[in-house]
Design an enzyme around this catalytic site. Structure first.
Site, PDB file in Angstrom:
ATOM      1  N   GLU A   1       0.770  -1.480  -0.299  1.00  0.00           N
ATOM      2  CA  GLU A   1      -0.236   0.062   0.610  1.00  0.00           C
ATOM      3  C   GLU A   1       0.895   1.638  -0.232  1.00  0.00           C
ATOM      4  OE1 GLU A   1      -2.006  -0.604   3.927  1.00  0.00           O
ATOM      5  OE2 GLU A   1      -0.547   0.430   5.108  1.00  0.00           O
TER       6      GLU A   1
ATOM      7  N   HIS B   1       5.055   6.464   8.267  1.00  0.00           N
ATOM      8  CA  HIS B   1       4.896   5.276   9.476  1.00  0.00           C
ATOM      9  C   HIS B   1       6.317   5.279   9.480  1.00  0.00           C
ATOM     10  CE1 HIS B   1       1.225   3.262   8.134  1.00  0.00           C
ATOM     11  NE2 HIS B   1       1.914   2.585   7.013  1.00  0.00           N
TER      12      HIS B   1
ATOM     13  N   HIS C   1       5.112   0.099   0.465  1.00  0.00           N
ATOM     14  CA  HIS C   1       5.637  -0.509   1.264  1.00  0.00           C
ATOM     15  C   HIS C   1       4.966  -1.708   1.441  1.00  0.00           C
ATOM     16  CE1 HIS C   1       2.460   2.324   3.378  1.00  0.00           C
ATOM     17  NE2 HIS C   1       2.748   1.383   4.468  1.00  0.00           N
TER      18      HIS C   1
ATOM     19  N   CYS D   1       5.038   0.388  14.677  1.00  0.00           N
ATOM     20  CA  CYS D   1       3.737   1.556  14.326  1.00  0.00           C
ATOM     21  C   CYS D   1       3.647   2.680  14.832  1.00  0.00           C
ATOM     22  CB  CYS D   1       3.710   0.324  12.375  1.00  0.00           C
ATOM     23  SG  CYS D   1       3.221   2.210  11.859  1.00  0.00           S
TER      24      CYS D   1
HETATM   25 MN    MN Z   1       1.030   1.801   5.533  1.00  0.00          MN
END
Ligand code: MN
Length: 147
Positions: free
Chosen positions: A61, A67, A101, A115
């Site tokens: 995505e 992130h 990613h 994350c």
């Molecule tokens: Mn993501």
């Protein structure tokens, strides 16, 4: 309301729900769980812990939000912007806006990572078949995709 300390055991924190990664069928992924560790009205970010089982993967995505990832457990690979990187414990990964990613756990070993994201964030975009094909022109990405 939980107290200020939530103890850790086997990569599961007290008083913290073990959640599905995403709604089943909403996007391609395999064998991931999610725990939301910190979410507070006074903070604009939230910190989650994801764990990918051996052989599993996150969704391929991209999105406007960033992130900040810290690997806590295991080893695996991530594909970021058309390049593949090996990652292991305590490696830090930054994913810039609108960068494709995906994370994968190595066979035989779970990959767990923190994350951090904005609470208010845009919905991830999935690649079109052509966009996915363009990424797979890099042989390393093709191998990463398992093609
Ligand atoms: Mn993501």
């Amino acid at each position: 309301m939980a107290g200020p300390i939530r103890r850790f055991s086997e990569f599961h924190w007290e008083d913290t729900d073990l959640l599905a990664y995403k709604e089943e069928g909403s996007a391609p992924f395999k064998a991931i769980t999610r725990q939301v560790l910190f979410r507070h009205p006074a903070l604009k970010s939230e910190l989650r812990y994801f764990e990918i089982e051996a052989g599993g993967y996150s969704t391929l995505e991209r999105h406007q939000h960033v992130h900040a990832v810290l690997t806590l457990r295991g080893e695996g690979q991530c594909m970021i912007g058309g390049q593949v990187f090996g990652i292991g414990e305590n490696d830090l990964v930054t994913i810039e806006p609108m960068t494709w990613h995906q994370f994968r756990a190595n066979a035989g070993e779970a990959l767990g990572f923190l994350c951090m994201v904005n609470v208010d964030r845009d919905k991830p975009q999935l690649p079109t078949p052509d966009e996915r094909k363009a990424l797979a022109e890099n042989p390393a990405v093709k191998t990463f995709f398992g093609e």
